[in-house]
Design a protein around this motif. Structure first.
Motif, PDB file in Angstrom:
ATOM      1  N   LEU A   1      43.315  38.257  31.626  1.00  0.00           N
ATOM      2  CA  LEU A   1      43.910  39.148  32.243  1.00  0.00           C
ATOM      3  C   LEU A   1      44.757  39.156  33.624  1.00  0.00           C
ATOM      4  CD1 LEU A   1      40.578  41.729  31.924  1.00  0.00           C
ATOM      5  CD2 LEU A   1      42.747  41.757  30.410  1.00  0.00           C
ATOM      6  N   TRP A   2      45.591  40.038  33.817  1.00  0.00           N
ATOM      7  CA  TRP A   2      46.500  39.573  35.050  1.00  0.00           C
ATOM      8  C   TRP A   2      46.730  40.843  35.855  1.00  0.00           C
ATOM      9  CZ3 TRP A   2      51.567  41.792  35.011  1.00  0.00           C
ATOM     10  CH2 TRP A   2      51.814  42.282  34.074  1.00  0.00           C
TER      11      TRP A   2
ATOM     12  N   GLY B   1      39.621  32.491  35.447  1.00  0.00           N
ATOM     13  CA  GLY B   1      40.746  33.434  35.236  1.00  0.00           C
ATOM     14  C   GLY B   1      41.752  33.307  36.555  1.00  0.00           C
ATOM     15  N   TYR B   2      42.359  34.435  36.803  1.00  0.00           N
ATOM     16  CA  TYR B   2      43.365  34.505  37.858  1.00  0.00           C
ATOM     17  C   TYR B   2      42.917  35.042  39.168  1.00  0.00           C
ATOM     18  CZ  TYR B   2      46.155  33.274  33.774  1.00  0.00           C
ATOM     19  OH  TYR B   2      46.691  32.747  32.810  1.00  0.00           O
ATOM     20  N   TRP B   3      42.062  34.530  39.949  1.00  0.00           N
ATOM     21  CA  TRP B   3      41.385  35.033  41.224  1.00  0.00           C
ATOM     22  C   TRP B   3      42.801  35.211  42.239  1.00  0.00           C
ATOM     23  CZ3 TRP B   3      36.435  36.380  41.611  1.00  0.00           C
ATOM     24  CH2 TRP B   3      35.652  35.847  40.448  1.00  0.00           C
TER      25      TRP B   3
ATOM     26  N   GLY C   1      45.961  27.327  36.394  1.00  0.00           N
ATOM     27  CA  GLY C   1      47.279  27.662  36.936  1.00  0.00           C
ATOM     28  C   GLY C   1      47.631  27.334  38.304  1.00  0.00           C
ATOM     29  N   ILE C   2      47.300  26.494  38.942  1.00  0.00           N
ATOM     30  CA  ILE C   2      47.498  26.407  40.406  1.00  0.00           C
ATOM     31  C   ILE C   2      48.882  25.964  40.851  1.00  0.00           C
ATOM     32  CG2 ILE C   2      46.804  25.348  42.591  1.00  0.00           C
ATOM     33  CD1 ILE C   2      45.211  27.903  41.717  1.00  0.00           C
TER      34      ILE C   2
ATOM     35  N   THR D   1      37.159  27.623  42.645  1.00  0.00           N
ATOM     36  CA  THR D   1      37.471  28.248  44.149  1.00  0.00           C
ATOM     37  C   THR D   1      36.410  27.930  44.882  1.00  0.00           C
ATOM     38  OG1 THR D   1      36.568  30.277  43.483  1.00  0.00           O
ATOM     39  CG2 THR D   1      38.892  30.247  43.053  1.00  0.00           C
ATOM     40  N   ALA D   2      37.221  27.588  46.327  1.00  0.00           N
ATOM     41  CA  ALA D   2      36.380  27.544  47.405  1.00  0.00           C
ATOM     42  C   ALA D   2      36.837  27.903  48.736  1.00  0.00           C
ATOM     43  CB  ALA D   2      36.303  25.833  47.517  1.00  0.00           C
TER      44      ALA D   2
END
Length: 443
Positions: free
Chosen positions: A258-259, A287-289, A308-309, A407-408
């Motif tokens: 989802l985006w 996902g895309y945070w 996807g970074i 993520t951090a």
């Protein structure tokens, strides 16, 4: 067989030789006085380059499209201030994306009436597939840099043996890459996971992610139970039925593609159910945070997988000075951090810029669009301030190494990715003109 460029060089050389031969056969004439040169008062006109950027500016998908528009404006301002590309200043034409029929008409107008030099953008799979043939038919460069369909450059999406288009290029990483990243993240960071769920939008992008991720995880962790996918419609307002299924299944890992505001709305509605780690549960969501930062919001949870970074939000010491400048000027100008859409715009812009500069250097004067196209497919390396991509001539794809991880919190960025996995293109993108699942079957 001679290429078009080699043929033109030979023809030019032949003309030069003929002129010299004629000059040698002329009778000598008496010398005449050398006229005093007069200064040129009219400068040689500089070509103006027209760049059209087509992506969502309104509606739920603007969280992805608008950062691309903003990123292009920032880059063009930089380049124009330093003299343009090979002396040519750039004019940007912005277009909202709309539905496929609308996008087709916009592409026709941009190609035929505006006579643009290049079109970039498009976040929608359906729009990209509808518009690419229009650019091809009109010999206009189209650099697909937001939608992540792996086959947008193919002549036939269902049959890669029919080869690729001449004027369509793809400069960002694909759905195959994103789904494979999600599988690697699960295998690397959550080896004890037993049950995996998937939530994808109900159209081609979501189906591609499900098929590729499922194939990859069965190779990397064959003992994992993969649940049946959940397919909410695009721009679903209420995810309660899907969240209920997830709460009942209690998966260890959820992969979602989802985006835009679909991603943030789904996560916002999921958090109160105390399923996710950090919100009372033990499930990790991949996902895309970064759509949170596109909306000017803080991440609600840290420690979840981010895919996807493509180099951005890596550790501070890996960010080049020019990239740091881009991030900070973007934030200052638009009052939000650059999301992936803004980074995708960088990939397209620098690919186009490099092609023009290469063709200009080879020709010695400003090149034609045909010469720019030829130079683009033969670029080899594509240098940007966040990393180096490789242009693959066989399918007009720019391939990028990927940093993907958890993520951090970060000292000054909205978040970083740490720990991370570094994946070279050969680990997350299939060979040219190869379907993702066919490639994974060979692992």
């Amino acid at each position: 067989m001679l290429s078009r460029r080699d043929f033109l060089k030979l023809v030019g050389a032949g003309i030069a030789t003929t002129v010299m031969g004629c000059a040698q056969q002329q009778a000598p004439t008496a010398p005449t006085p050398t006229p005093t040169p007069t200064p040129k008062t009219t400068p040689k006109p500089t070509k103006e380059l027209k760049l059209a950027y087509v992506a969502y500016r309104t509606g739920p998908a603007a969280a992805f499209g608008e950062p691309g528009h903003q990123g292009i404006d920032l880059l063009v301002d930089w380049v124009n201030a330093s003299g343009g590309i090979a002396g040519a200043k750039i004019k940007v034409i912005h277009e909202d994306e709309g539905k496929p029929a609308e996008v087709v008409e916009k592409f026709k107008r941009l190609c035929l009436d505006e006579k643009v030099d290049v079109i970039m953008g498009l976040a929608s799979t359906a729009n990209s597939m509808a518009a690419a043939p229009v650019a091809e038919e009109n010999s206009t460069l189209f650099l697909s840099c937001q939608a992540r369909i792996p086959y947008v450059t193919w002549n036939d999406p269902k049959d890669p043996s029919k080869g690729r288009m001449d004027w369509v290029f793809k400069t960002n990483n694909s759905a195959v890459s994103h789904a494979v990243q999600a599988a690697y993240l699960l295998a690397e960071f959550f080896p004890d996971a037993k049950v995996v769920a998937q939530v994808h939008p109900d159209y081609a992008w979501g189906y591609d992610n499900y098929e590729v991720f499922t194939a990859a995880i069965k190779k990397l962790k064959p003992d994992v139970e993969v649940l049946e996918p959940l397919y909410p419609k695009l721009f679903t307002p209420d995810y309660t039925p899907y969240i209920t299924d997830l709460v009942n299944a209690k998966p260890d890992y959820i992969f979602t593609s989802l985006w835009g505001t679909d991603a943030t709305r789904f996560i916002d509605q999921l958090i109160p159910y105390q399923l996710l780690k950090g919100a009372g549960g033990n499930t990790y969501l991949c996902g895309y945070w970064d759509f949170y930062i596109a909306l000017g919001r803080d991440l609600p949870l840290y420690g979840h997988p981010q895919q996807g970074i493509q180099g951005h939000w890596a550790e501070l010491d890996e960010i080049s000075p020019e990239y740091e400048r881009y991030i900070k000027e973007f934030k200052q100008r638009y009052d939000r951090w650059p999301q992936a859409g803004a980074v995708d715009a960088v990939s397209a812009f620098y690919t186009w810029k490099a092609a023009i500069e290469k063709a200009y250097e080879e020709k010695g004067e400003f090149p034609t669009n045909d010469e720019i196209r030829d130079a683009m497919e033969n670029l080899g390396k594509v240098e940007t301030f966040y990393g180096t991509g490789i242009m693959r001539k066989e399918d007009h794809r720019v391939l990028w190494p990927i940093n993907t991880g958890l993520t951090a919190k970060h000292e000054w960025l909205p978040y970083t990715v740490k720990p991370k996995i570094h994946l070279e293109p050969s680990k997350q993108e299939p060979p040219a003109l190869t379907k993702g699942t066919d490639w994974i079957a060979t692992w």
